[in-house]
Design a protein around this motif. Sequence first.
Motif, PDB file in Angstrom:
ATOM      1  N   SER A   1     -27.972  25.253  38.038  1.00 56.18           N
ATOM      2  CA  SER A   1     -28.779  25.640  37.022  1.00 56.18           C
ATOM      3  C   SER A   1     -29.631  26.728  37.946  1.00 56.18           C
ATOM      4  N   ALA A   2     -29.854  26.902  38.801  1.00 57.62           N
ATOM      5  CA  ALA A   2     -30.398  27.979  39.549  1.00 57.62           C
ATOM      6  C   ALA A   2     -29.831  29.099  39.645  1.00 57.62           C
ATOM      7  N   ALA A   3     -28.451  29.142  39.933  1.00 60.54           N
ATOM      8  CA  ALA A   3     -27.582  30.477  39.810  1.00 60.54           C
ATOM      9  C   ALA A   3     -27.483  30.814  38.358  1.00 60.54           C
ATOM     10  N   LEU A   4     -27.100  30.041  37.430  1.00 60.65           N
ATOM     11  CA  LEU A   4     -27.292  30.666  36.047  1.00 60.65           C
ATOM     12  C   LEU A   4     -28.772  31.140  35.688  1.00 60.65           C
ATOM     13  N   GLY A   5     -29.612  30.595  36.086  1.00 61.92           N
ATOM     14  CA  GLY A   5     -30.939  31.158  35.511  1.00 61.92           C
ATOM     15  C   GLY A   5     -31.019  32.501  36.460  1.00 61.92           C
ATOM     16  N   ALA A   6     -30.866  32.684  37.421  1.00 58.02           N
ATOM     17  CA  ALA A   6     -30.718  33.934  38.152  1.00 58.02           C
ATOM     18  C   ALA A   6     -30.042  35.119  37.333  1.00 58.02           C
ATOM     19  N   LEU A   7     -28.664  34.607  36.975  1.00 57.67           N
ATOM     20  CA  LEU A   7     -27.944  35.494  36.079  1.00 57.67           C
ATOM     21  C   LEU A   7     -28.512  35.860  34.814  1.00 57.67           C
ATOM     22  N   ALA A   8     -29.165  34.996  34.165  1.00 57.25           N
ATOM     23  CA  ALA A   8     -29.904  35.220  32.875  1.00 57.25           C
ATOM     24  C   ALA A   8     -30.897  36.321  32.964  1.00 57.25           C
ATOM     25  N   ARG A   9     -31.728  35.892  34.251  1.00 60.10           N
ATOM     26  CA  ARG A   9     -32.793  37.023  34.381  1.00 60.10           C
ATOM     27  C   ARG A   9     -32.468  38.286  34.670  1.00 60.10           C
ATOM     28  N   ASP A  10     -31.285  38.414  35.059  1.00 60.63           N
ATOM     29  CA  ASP A  10     -30.572  39.782  35.369  1.00 60.63           C
ATOM     30  C   ASP A  10     -29.782  40.229  34.126  1.00 60.63           C
ATOM     31  N   GLN A  11     -30.032  39.560  33.091  1.00 65.49           N
ATOM     32  CA  GLN A  11     -29.067  39.839  31.656  1.00 65.49           C
ATOM     33  C   GLN A  11     -27.511  39.759  31.699  1.00 65.49           C
TER      34      GLN A  11
ATOM     35  N   ALA B   1     -28.994  32.959  28.510  1.00 69.93           N
ATOM     36  CA  ALA B   1     -30.053  32.321  28.828  1.00 69.93           C
ATOM     37  C   ALA B   1     -30.357  31.368  30.073  1.00 69.93           C
ATOM     38  N   GLU B   2     -31.556  31.015  30.584  1.00 71.16           N
ATOM     39  CA  GLU B   2     -31.718  30.050  31.516  1.00 71.16           C
ATOM     40  C   GLU B   2     -31.592  28.668  30.816  1.00 71.16           C
ATOM     41  N   PRO B   3     -30.763  27.730  31.539  1.00 78.04           N
ATOM     42  CA  PRO B   3     -30.857  26.576  31.241  1.00 78.04           C
ATOM     43  C   PRO B   3     -32.288  25.910  31.358  1.00 78.04           C
ATOM     44  N   GLU B   4     -32.294  25.026  30.466  1.00 74.09           N
ATOM     45  CA  GLU B   4     -33.600  24.234  30.500  1.00 74.09           C
ATOM     46  C   GLU B   4     -33.660  23.296  31.871  1.00 74.09           C
TER      47      GLU B   4
END
Length: 487
Positions: free
Chosen positions: A333-343, A347-350
């Motif tokens: 979740s943390a890694a996917l969230g970082a990718l989401a913040r960098d477009q 989206a960031e997982p809940e």
Amino acid sequence: MSAAVESARAAVNGRVNGHRPASGAAPAVPWEDQFLPTPLRLDDKIRTQKIESRLQALVLCGGVLRRVGDVFEAELERGLREQPSSLQMENTYVPELPDGTEEGVFLALDLGGTNFRVLLLELRAGQLVRQHVKQYHINNALRLGTGDELFNFLADCVQDFVHELGMEDQEFSLGFTFSFPMKQHSISSGELITWTKSFKCSGLEGVDVAALLERCLRARRLRITVRVLLNDTTGTLVAGAHIDPNVGIGVILGTGSNGCYMERASRVQHWEAAHERVQDVCVDVEWGAFGDNGCLDFFRTEFDKEVDANSLLATSFTFEKYIGGKYLGSLLSAALGALARDQLFPAEPEPDQLQTAHLSLFEEENCAGEVAQTLRVLREVCPGAALTAHDALVAQHVAHLISNRAAQLVSVCIATLLRRMRRPHVAVAVDGSVYKHHPRIAGLMDKYITLLAPDHSFSLLGAEDGSGKGSALTAAIAARIAARDAA
């Protein structure tokens, strides 16, 4: 099936598990590069490069893993000498493993989570011929109350168990699996160092938990003697050795992680019991806390720091947070969230929605060249996001990087122990949900241990119920040794 999914599947199937297609002789891969994970393959090369760059810190090459091994060896040596170390290296006082002569009826008590078990096991010539098991639930009030309340409840459950079997007047030896870090004083005594998981009972500082349990049992007029106090990792080693006499290492790779192994008694500094005739003894490494002193910060990522900061035990159990099932979903979740913040991801997982079971599912689909279930999960944890087959591939790739690193790190520890033991062949008994249910982890461990300890023969053995069967077997070993010493 859409063209996008076909394209995605072709990209994945081009190099499953890091193996090139058989289209001519591939050039020899340097040793260091044999640790690298399967690369991400997307039609969008620029996005691919950006994602790979963003996640680069999760990729460990052979040189970094060698350094981890060197640090592990140094911490191990300091722990054995009772010098400051992030490895406790606890002497379990278990000097022998099953030899096929174990006889008798034994009780086992398995405490390590919200549910605990009482077991009765009968052994004849080392073989299990009878088993009764009953499970009891420990509620929040007991887990957060006083130690006396918890242990009186355990004794009540043992009393209920033997009464149900009509055996409350019989005499028993009991093996107590207490799956929390402890300081052992003998094979049948030890003090809790710290509660973990969901337990935080007061009043147990400096208390011998085996003696406390026995007092509670005797208060109920039960003729039960606690012969053995051990954790589930030691139990896994013993249960594995009952299957294969070559077993010399026990590993838990589940919600948490730990290892133990048979060490030469002369190398162990901490003894509180006579050991002149002891050649080898089981040492509980407690590697979940490896790195708590900062010795592994050289490969720590921003994702690891995020998971640690959001955990109940921040700054503790550093190594376990790289490899334990309690944390792998959070890392994903943390890694996917970082990718989401960098477009780079829609989206960031809940928060707290991705679990280790999802990571295993993503890996399973990755191996099969599928994306349907991955997309289903992503749509649940990223509601409203427009997700494609290529996004599913990105999530699978992140899961693969995290899984690959976890396999590498636990393999470093096992390889270090193999080199240290210097036996002709060592079987490694492994138990735990991650090892059992992750589709790649066993194969990756086999690969990486071979690369890290190429001159040491080993095999991985799935071991079942170390906390139950292993506990009873250890009680039988203790009874055998006591009878021999009394002769």
